[in-house]
Design a protein around this motif. Structure first.
Motif, PDB file in Angstrom:
ATOM      1  N   LEU A   2       3.441   2.201   4.141  1.00 42.00           N
ATOM      2  CA  LEU A   2       3.238   0.818   4.566  1.00 42.00           C
ATOM      3  C   LEU A   2       2.009   0.768   5.462  1.00 42.00           C
ATOM      4  N   GLY A   7       2.934  -5.927   3.533  1.00 35.95           N
ATOM      5  CA  GLY A   7       3.703  -5.142   2.582  1.00 35.95           C
ATOM      6  C   GLY A   7       5.169  -4.988   2.932  1.00 35.95           C
ATOM      7  N   TRP A   8       5.544  -5.328   4.169  1.00 30.62           N
ATOM      8  CA  TRP A   8       6.922  -5.089   4.596  1.00 30.62           C
ATOM      9  C   TRP A   8       7.945  -5.953   3.868  1.00 30.62           C
ATOM     10  N   LEU A  11       9.026  -4.553   0.482  1.00 30.82           N
ATOM     11  CA  LEU A  11       9.732  -3.282   0.642  1.00 30.82           C
ATOM     12  C   LEU A  11      11.141  -3.511   1.164  1.00 30.82           C
ATOM     13  N   ASP A  14      13.701  -5.040  -1.489  1.00 33.88           N
ATOM     14  CA  ASP A  14      14.291  -4.058  -2.394  1.00 33.88           C
ATOM     15  C   ASP A  14      15.349  -3.223  -1.683  1.00 33.88           C
TER      16      ASP A  14
END
Length: 261
Positions: A2, A7-8, A11, A14
């Motif tokens: 990351l 982008g967190w 992630l 999921d």
């Protein structure tokens, strides 16, 4: 990896979609700490020592208390031996068993656990065991891993009767010098729970960087302690009684430790 806050969310989506308990540790500035779906359940201190200096400069960076203790260790004839051999790992494990048993009333990881670490890293001489000796007797020890440009402190143990001779100070300084001689960038001392102020204070004497590490939890809470867990706790208490020989405690750890993980 990351690399930024954008982008967190993907992630985390999921990871949390499965509905299983999720626990992670990250530095306090990590974007995960701002995610409302995660709750903070713990905090620890991380310490590191940059090695962008000479040995003399490094010596002056550590605390004055550490420098005094190093002189005391020298007066007390404390010597430190660094080894990449398996025999040193075994010597450290004997210390580890005694510390876990006598100070914390816990069973130690089996020696096979440490042997497997050594096997995975030994080809690159990346497992370094430091043993501090007083008059030929091992008084303290520590295991370090080299990964990339960093020396990582992983495990440490010492015998209480030798502490006035300052073997741990000798170990820490030897680790810093070793990392510097190898051209490494930093020594990572790992994290310490904030409810262990003595350990935090000790690492501060050697580290010039300190950051906070937050434990976050998402999803349902972990399964409560079961009857088996209660039984393991009772067995631990019995096998760490002072009257129990260290060898028996070692064997109990080898048999039972996998059930704690």
């Amino acid at each position: 990896m990351l690399t930024g806050p954008d982008g967190w969310p993907g992630l985390a989506d999921d990871a949390l979609a499965t509905g299983t308990p999720l626990t992670l540790r990250c530095f306090s500035e990590n974007p995960a700490t701002a995610d409302p779906r995660l709750r903070a359940v713990g905090e620890a201190a991380w310490h590191g020592t940059p090695l962008n200096c000479t040995e003399d400069e490094l010596y002056m960076r550590i605390s004055s208390t550490s420098r005094r203790n190093l002189k005391a260790a020298e007066r007390n004839n404390v010597t430190v031996v660094a080894s990449t051999e398996l025999d040193a790992v075994h010597a450290f494990h004997r210390l580890h068993v005694r510390l876990r048993k006598n100070k914390y009333r816990l069973l130690a990881q089996p020696v096979e656990f440490f042997e497997r670490i050594w096997q995975q890293f030994t080809g690159a001489d990346a497992v370094i065991t430091l043993l501090a000796e007083v008059d030929g007797e091992v008084a303290a020890g520590a295991m370090y891993l080299v990964w990339g440009d960093t020396l990582y402190y992983k495990f440490g143990a010492s015998l209480s009767e030798f502490l006035p001779k300052r073997p741990n100070d000798a170990l820490y300084w030897a680790a810093l010098r070793l990392a510097l001689s190898r051209g490494l960038r930093t020594v990572d001392w790992g994290i310490s729970d904030l409810d262990q102020p003595g350990l935090v204070a000790y690492k501060r004497k050697w580290a010039s960087e300190e950051r906070r590490v937050v434990t976050l939890r998402g999803g349902p809470d972990p399964t409560p302690k079961t009857e088996v867990g209660t039984m393991l706790g009772e067995l631990t208490r019995l096998f760490t009684e002072p009257s129990v020989p260290d060898e028996i405690s070692t064997q109990a750890g080898a048999l039972l430790y996998r059930h704690f993980c």
